[in-house]
Design a protein around this motif. Sequence first.
Motif, PDB file in Angstrom:
ATOM      1  N   GLY A   2     -11.012   0.639  15.100  1.00 18.24           N
ATOM      2  CA  GLY A   2     -12.071  -0.214  14.587  1.00 18.24           C
ATOM      3  C   GLY A   2     -11.592  -1.093  13.454  1.00 18.24           C
ATOM      4  O   GLY A   2     -10.524  -0.884  12.887  1.00 18.24           O
ATOM      5  N   GLY A   3     -12.394  -2.085  13.119  1.00 13.00           N
ATOM      6  CA  GLY A   3     -12.008  -3.024  12.082  1.00 13.00           C
ATOM      7  C   GLY A   3     -11.761  -2.391  10.732  1.00 13.00           C
ATOM      8  O   GLY A   3     -10.700  -2.538  10.142  1.00 13.00           O
ATOM      9  N   SER A   4     -12.736  -1.652  10.217  1.00 16.35           N
ATOM     10  CA  SER A   4     -12.571  -1.066   8.891  1.00 16.35           C
ATOM     11  C   SER A   4     -11.568   0.082   8.910  1.00 16.35           C
ATOM     12  O   SER A   4     -10.819   0.271   7.950  1.00 16.35           O
ATOM     13  N   LEU A   5     -11.516   0.845  10.007  1.00 17.13           N
ATOM     14  CA  LEU A   5     -10.524   1.919  10.117  1.00 17.13           C
ATOM     15  C   LEU A   5      -9.118   1.347  10.138  1.00 17.13           C
ATOM     16  O   LEU A   5      -8.204   1.888   9.514  1.00 17.13           O
ATOM     17  N   GLY A   6      -8.947   0.223  10.815  1.00 12.23           N
ATOM     18  CA  GLY A   6      -7.638  -0.427  10.860  1.00 12.23           C
ATOM     19  C   GLY A   6      -7.162  -0.865   9.488  1.00 12.23           C
ATOM     20  O   GLY A   6      -5.990  -0.712   9.141  1.00 12.23           O
ATOM     21  N   VAL A   7      -8.077  -1.390   8.688  1.00 12.28           N
ATOM     22  CA  VAL A   7      -7.725  -1.824   7.336  1.00 12.28           C
ATOM     23  C   VAL A   7      -7.357  -0.624   6.473  1.00 12.28           C
ATOM     24  O   VAL A   7      -6.406  -0.672   5.683  1.00 12.28           O
ATOM     25  N   VAL A   8      -8.084   0.480   6.625  1.00 11.50           N
ATOM     26  CA  VAL A   8      -7.782   1.684   5.852  1.00 11.50           C
ATOM     27  C   VAL A   8      -6.412   2.234   6.243  1.00 11.50           C
ATOM     28  O   VAL A   8      -5.629   2.637   5.380  1.00 11.50           O
ATOM     29  N   VAL A   9      -6.107   2.226   7.529  1.00 15.94           N
ATOM     30  CA  VAL A   9      -4.786   2.694   7.980  1.00 15.94           C
ATOM     31  C   VAL A   9      -3.689   1.779   7.430  1.00 15.94           C
ATOM     32  O   VAL A   9      -2.656   2.256   6.952  1.00 15.94           O
ATOM     33  N   CYS A  10      -3.906   0.471   7.484  1.00 16.93           N
ATOM     34  CA  CYS A  10      -2.922  -0.472   6.920  1.00 16.93           C
ATOM     35  C   CYS A  10      -2.737  -0.222   5.430  1.00 16.93           C
ATOM     36  O   CYS A  10      -1.607  -0.248   4.929  1.00 16.93           O
ATOM     37  N   TRP A  11      -3.819   0.011   4.731  1.00 16.70           N
ATOM     38  CA  TRP A  11      -3.740   0.288   3.297  1.00 16.70           C
ATOM     39  C   TRP A  11      -2.922   1.554   3.041  1.00 16.70           C
ATOM     40  O   TRP A  11      -2.069   1.568   2.154  1.00 16.70           O
ATOM     41  N   ALA A  12      -3.179   2.609   3.820  1.00 16.09           N
ATOM     42  CA  ALA A  12      -2.440   3.862   3.644  1.00 16.09           C
ATOM     43  C   ALA A  12      -0.953   3.670   3.939  1.00 16.09           C
ATOM     44  O   ALA A  12      -0.094   4.195   3.216  1.00 16.09           O
ATOM     45  N   VAL A  13      -0.646   2.907   4.961  1.00 18.06           N
ATOM     46  CA  VAL A  13       0.758   2.625   5.278  1.00 18.06           C
ATOM     47  C   VAL A  13       1.401   1.831   4.156  1.00 18.06           C
ATOM     48  O   VAL A  13       2.546   2.096   3.752  1.00 18.06           O
ATOM     49  N   LEU A  14       0.693   0.854   3.612  1.00 12.74           N
ATOM     50  CA  LEU A  14       1.241   0.063   2.503  1.00 12.74           C
ATOM     51  C   LEU A  14       1.454   0.913   1.258  1.00 12.74           C
ATOM     52  O   LEU A  14       2.441   0.717   0.538  1.00 12.74           O
ATOM     53  N   VAL A  15       0.554   1.851   0.993  1.00 18.31           N
ATOM     54  CA  VAL A  15       0.744   2.752  -0.146  1.00 18.31           C
ATOM     55  C   VAL A  15       2.004   3.588   0.064  1.00 18.31           C
ATOM     56  O   VAL A  15       2.834   3.727  -0.843  1.00 18.31           O
ATOM     57  N   ALA A  16       2.160   4.140   1.258  1.00 19.35           N
ATOM     58  CA  ALA A  16       3.351   4.952   1.554  1.00 19.35           C
ATOM     59  C   ALA A  16       4.627   4.125   1.449  1.00 19.35           C
ATOM     60  O   ALA A  16       5.631   4.579   0.884  1.00 19.35           O
ATOM     61  N   LEU A  17       4.600   2.897   1.968  1.00 17.70           N
ATOM     62  CA  LEU A  17       5.774   2.037   1.871  1.00 17.70           C
ATOM     63  C   LEU A  17       6.068   1.651   0.424  1.00 17.70           C
ATOM     64  O   LEU A  17       7.234   1.536   0.033  1.00 17.70           O
ATOM     65  N   SER A  18       5.026   1.452  -0.374  1.00 22.55           N
ATOM     66  CA  SER A  18       5.237   1.117  -1.783  1.00 22.55           C
ATOM     67  C   SER A  18       5.853   2.281  -2.547  1.00 22.55           C
ATOM     68  O   SER A  18       6.764   2.081  -3.360  1.00 22.55           O
ATOM     69  N   VAL A  19       5.388   3.492  -2.278  1.00 20.95           N
ATOM     70  CA  VAL A  19       5.992   4.675  -2.908  1.00 20.95           C
ATOM     71  C   VAL A  19       7.446   4.803  -2.462  1.00 20.95           C
ATOM     72  O   VAL A  19       8.337   5.063  -3.280  1.00 20.95           O
ATOM     73  N   GLY A  20       7.688   4.574  -1.180  1.00 16.03           N
ATOM     74  CA  GLY A  20       9.060   4.609  -0.685  1.00 16.03           C
ATOM     75  C   GLY A  20       9.939   3.552  -1.326  1.00 16.03           C
ATOM     76  O   GLY A  20      11.111   3.794  -1.618  1.00 16.03           O
ATOM     77  N   THR A  21       9.373   2.384  -1.573  1.00 16.47           N
ATOM     78  CA  THR A  21      10.123   1.316  -2.231  1.00 16.47           C
ATOM     79  C   THR A  21      10.510   1.718  -3.646  1.00 16.47           C
ATOM     80  O   THR A  21      11.648   1.506  -4.074  1.00 16.47           O
ATOM     81  N   VAL A  22       9.575   2.294  -4.384  1.00 19.43           N
ATOM     82  CA  VAL A  22       9.857   2.715  -5.760  1.00 19.43           C
ATOM     83  C   VAL A  22      10.933   3.799  -5.777  1.00 19.43           C
ATOM     84  O   VAL A  22      11.889   3.747  -6.564  1.00 19.43           O
ATOM     85  N   LEU A  23      10.782   4.796  -4.922  1.00 17.88           N
ATOM     86  CA  LEU A  23      11.757   5.889  -4.890  1.00 17.88           C
ATOM     87  C   LEU A  23      13.135   5.407  -4.438  1.00 17.88           C
ATOM     88  O   LEU A  23      14.154   5.828  -4.985  1.00 17.88           O
ATOM     89  N   THR A  24      13.159   4.532  -3.463  1.00 15.78           N
ATOM     90  CA  THR A  24      14.434   3.993  -2.984  1.00 15.78           C
ATOM     91  C   THR A  24      15.070   3.091  -4.032  1.00 15.78           C
ATOM     92  O   THR A  24      16.284   3.122  -4.224  1.00 15.78           O
ATOM     93  N   GLY A  25      14.259   2.296  -4.716  1.00 11.93           N
ATOM     94  CA  GLY A  25      14.788   1.435  -5.774  1.00 11.93           C
ATOM     95  C   GLY A  25      15.364   2.235  -6.917  1.00 11.93           C
ATOM     96  O   GLY A  25      16.381   1.860  -7.503  1.00 11.93           O
ATOM     97  N   ALA A  26      14.756   3.363  -7.221  1.00 13.52           N
ATOM     98  CA  ALA A  26      15.274   4.215  -8.290  1.00 13.52           C
ATOM     99  C   ALA A  26      16.610   4.826  -7.923  1.00 13.52           C
ATOM    100  O   ALA A  26      17.420   5.126  -8.794  1.00 13.52           O
TER     101      ALA A  26
END
Length: 84
Positions: A2-26
């Motif tokens: 669904g539309g709103s579920l898709g946005v929530v999943v994208c948001w969760a993926v972006l949060v995970a990728l952002s945490v991965g970016t910080v940890l990898t950058g460190a």
Amino acid sequence: MGGSLGVVVCWAVLVALSVGTVLTGASGLWGVVLGLAVVKGWVIVDGFMELRHGPWGWRLAMVGWGVVIVGGILVAVVMSTWAG
């Protein structure tokens, strides 16, 4: 999905990728950080901008812009290591 579920999943993926970016950058793995940046851009284009089913030209332009930026960064890094 669904539309709103898709946005929530994208948001969760972006949060995970952002945490991965910080940890990898460190850890100093800058190539992986740049790769994650391209993946995050792709998720934004396909998920939040909803171009997943849009024209290929727009998708290519939007995702390609991130690839061009990362490529420019890589060229600058390589050139600076060769020069110095």
